[in-house]
Design a protein around this motif. Sequence first.
Motif, mmCIF file in Angstrom:
data_model
loop_
_atom_site.group_PDB
_atom_site.id
_atom_site.type_symbol
_atom_site.label_atom_id
_atom_site.label_comp_id
_atom_site.label_asym_id
_atom_site.label_seq_id
_atom_site.Cartn_x
_atom_site.Cartn_y
_atom_site.Cartn_z
ATOM 1 N N PRO A 255 75.520 -11.634 5.256
ATOM 2 C CA PRO A 255 74.362 -10.768 4.978
ATOM 3 C C PRO A 255 73.784 -10.195 6.274
ATOM 4 N N ALA A 256 73.471 -8.924 6.225
ATOM 5 C CA ALA A 256 72.867 -8.241 7.368
ATOM 6 C C ALA A 256 71.991 -7.125 6.832
ATOM 7 N N SER A 257 71.415 -6.357 7.730
ATOM 8 C CA SER A 257 70.620 -5.188 7.347
ATOM 9 C C SER A 257 70.961 -4.059 8.290
ATOM 10 N N GLY A 258 71.003 -2.833 7.730
ATOM 11 C CA GLY A 258 71.346 -1.693 8.555
ATOM 12 C C GLY A 258 71.647 -0.473 7.706
ATOM 13 N N ASP A 259 72.291 0.493 8.324
ATOM 14 C CA ASP A 259 72.686 1.727 7.656
ATOM 15 C C ASP A 259 74.069 1.518 7.048
ATOM 16 N N ARG A 260 74.150 1.546 5.724
ATOM 17 C CA ARG A 260 75.420 1.256 5.051
ATOM 18 C C ARG A 260 76.490 2.282 5.427
ATOM 19 N N ALA A 261 76.123 3.559 5.483
ATOM 20 C CA ALA A 261 77.115 4.587 5.781
ATOM 21 C C ALA A 261 77.724 4.384 7.171
ATOM 22 N N LEU A 262 76.867 4.049 8.146
ATOM 23 C CA LEU A 262 77.382 3.847 9.499
ATOM 24 C C LEU A 262 78.262 2.597 9.570
ATOM 25 N N LEU A 263 77.854 1.525 8.903
ATOM 26 C CA LEU A 263 78.659 0.305 8.933
ATOM 27 C C LEU A 263 79.980 0.505 8.179
ATOM 28 N N GLU A 264 79.970 1.297 7.120
ATOM 29 C CA GLU A 264 81.234 1.602 6.451
ATOM 30 C C GLU A 264 82.155 2.372 7.386
ATOM 31 N N ARG A 265 81.596 3.340 8.135
ATOM 32 C CA ARG A 265 82.424 4.065 9.104
ATOM 33 C C ARG A 265 82.927 3.129 10.187
ATOM 34 N N LEU A 266 82.125 2.173 10.590
ATOM 35 C CA LEU A 266 82.567 1.204 11.597
ATOM 36 C C LEU A 266 83.792 0.445 11.115
ATOM 37 N N VAL A 267 83.734 -0.083 9.886
ATOM 38 C CA VAL A 267 84.877 -0.852 9.364
ATOM 39 C C VAL A 267 86.092 0.042 9.198
ATOM 40 N N VAL A 268 85.904 1.252 8.667
ATOM 41 C CA VAL A 268 87.030 2.173 8.486
ATOM 42 C C VAL A 268 87.674 2.509 9.824
ATOM 43 N N ASN A 269 86.858 2.735 10.847
ATOM 44 C CA ASN A 269 87.424 3.056 12.163
ATOM 45 C C ASN A 269 88.214 1.882 12.737
ATOM 46 N N LEU A 270 87.699 0.666 12.553
ATOM 47 C CA LEU A 270 88.428 -0.495 13.054
ATOM 48 C C LEU A 270 89.771 -0.654 12.337
ATOM 49 N N LEU A 271 89.761 -0.485 11.020
ATOM 50 C CA LEU A 271 91.023 -0.593 10.277
ATOM 51 C C LEU A 271 91.965 0.544 10.638
ATOM 52 N N ASP A 272 91.430 1.746 10.797
ATOM 53 C CA ASP A 272 92.275 2.884 11.167
ATOM 54 C C ASP A 272 92.874 2.689 12.551
ATOM 55 N N ASN A 273 92.064 2.179 13.482
ATOM 56 C CA ASN A 273 92.575 1.932 14.836
ATOM 57 C C ASN A 273 93.640 0.846 14.829
ATOM 58 N N ALA A 274 93.409 -0.218 14.028
ATOM 59 C CA ALA A 274 94.405 -1.296 13.944
ATOM 60 C C ALA A 274 95.694 -0.819 13.296
ATOM 61 N N THR A 275 95.622 0.159 12.390
ATOM 62 C CA THR A 275 96.819 0.676 11.733
ATOM 63 C C THR A 275 97.587 1.620 12.643
ATOM 64 N N ARG A 276 96.885 2.496 13.323
ATOM 65 C CA ARG A 276 97.548 3.489 14.175
ATOM 66 C C ARG A 276 98.213 2.840 15.377
ATOM 67 N N HIS A 277 97.512 1.927 16.013
ATOM 68 C CA HIS A 277 98.016 1.312 17.245
ATOM 69 C C HIS A 277 98.635 -0.036 16.895
ATOM 70 N N ASN A 278 99.771 0.009 16.222
ATOM 71 C CA ASN A 278 100.441 -1.193 15.758
ATOM 72 C C ASN A 278 101.940 -0.993 15.877
ATOM 73 N N VAL A 279 102.666 -1.995 15.489
ATOM 74 C CA VAL A 279 104.134 -1.922 15.473
ATOM 75 C C VAL A 279 104.581 -1.845 14.015
ATOM 76 N N PRO A 280 105.815 -1.354 13.737
ATOM 77 C CA PRO A 280 106.232 -1.149 12.345
ATOM 78 C C PRO A 280 106.142 -2.392 11.475
#
Length: 375
Positions: A255-280
Motif C-alpha cells: 500500500p502506498a499513496s500517489g498519482d496512479r497514472a504516473l506510477l502505472e507509467r513507472l511500472v510500464v517503463n521498467l517492464l519495457d526496459n527489462a524487455t528491450r534490454h534482454n537476451v532472447p
Amino acid sequence: MRRTVRLRLTLLYSGLFLAAGLLLVALIYLLVAHSPFPAAPVAPVLPGGPGQVVPQPRVDVAYLAEQQAAGLRRLLVNSVIALVVMAFASVVLGRLTAGRVLRPLRDMTATVRRITADRLDRRLAASGPDDELKELADTFDDLLDRLEAAFTAQRRFVANASHELRTPLTLQRAMAEVALADPDAGAAELRHVLDRLLAAGRHQERLIEALLVLARSQQGLDHREPLDLAAVAGQALDRRPDSPLRVEAALRPAPASGDRALLERLVVNLLDNATRHNVPDGWITVATGVRAGLATLSVANSGPVIPPDRVATLLQPFQRLAGGRRAVGDGLGLGLSIVAAVVQAHHGTLEVVARPQGGLEVTVRCPSAAGTPPD
C-alpha cells in the motif's frame, strides 16, 4: 537620503550609546544629589589649647545649599558636554564599524551582479571567520552549484530532445521527397513509403508523450490517492505484450499513496526496459511488498553486462549505452529518466544495480500507508 543598512546600523549604534549616556548622566546626578552615603563633616581646627572654651561658629545653611546646587549644575553641564562629544564620536565610530562589518556583503553583492545565466561558474568563496556571513555565502554557493547543474542538464536535455525530434522529421521529409521524385513509383512503392511515414509518426507520438510525462513528473504531484503497487504491477503485467521471455512475479501487498497514472507509467517503463534490454532466452522478475516500512517494487532482468560506472548515465534523458548489444525494438532513451522523475515526485528512492551476470535490478521504494506490517 537612502536608508541603507549601514545608515540604519550607525543610527542604531549611536542611539543606543546616547540612551546609555543619558541614563548614566541621570544616575550620576541623582546619586550626587541624593547620596545615601553622605560624606562625614570635617571638624574645624580652632585656636586655643586644652581646657579653653572656644565659641562655635554659626553655620550658614542657605550658603551651603547654594554651593551644593552650584556644584550639581556644574556636574550636569560638564556631563552633558561630555555626552555630546561622545555621541558625535559614537556616530563616527558606528559608521566605521558598520562599514567594516558590511564589507563582505558589498563584496558578495558585487560578485552576484556579475553572475548571469551564461556565467554560473562564479562563486562567492567567502573567507574569514566562520560566522553568519560566511554561512550565508556558503549557502549561496551551494545554491549556485544546484542552479548550474540544473541549467546544464536543461541545455543538454533541450539539445538531445531537439536532435531526437529532428531525426524522424528529416527521415519523413527525405522519404516523401524520394517518393515524389520518382515518376515511375507505383501504388506498392507509395504504400511502402506511407507505412514508413506512419511508423515515424508513431515514434514521434511516443517521444512527445514521454516528454510530457517527464515534464509532468518533474513538476511534482497535484494530488495523491491510496493505491497498491502490487495491483498496479499486476495490471501492467496483464497488459504486457506477448514475449518469449520468462516472467516471474511475486506480488505482495504494497500500500502506498500517489498519482496512479504516473506510477502505472513507472511500472510500464521498467517492464519495457527489462524487455528491450534482454537476451532472447532471458527472464524478468517482478516483486512487490513492504520492506522497512516502505512500499517496495523490484524489477530485475537478464541481459548484456553493463559497466557499473555507466549505470548513473542511464537515468539521464536520451542516454544510451554505446558499443554494446542493441536493444530489441525502438527505444527512446527516456524510460529510466521518467522512472527517476516519478520516484522523486513521490519522495521515494530509486536504486539501480548492474548485475554481474548481466542485466539490471531496479528497486523503487515509496512511503507506505500507515499501519501496514512489513513482509
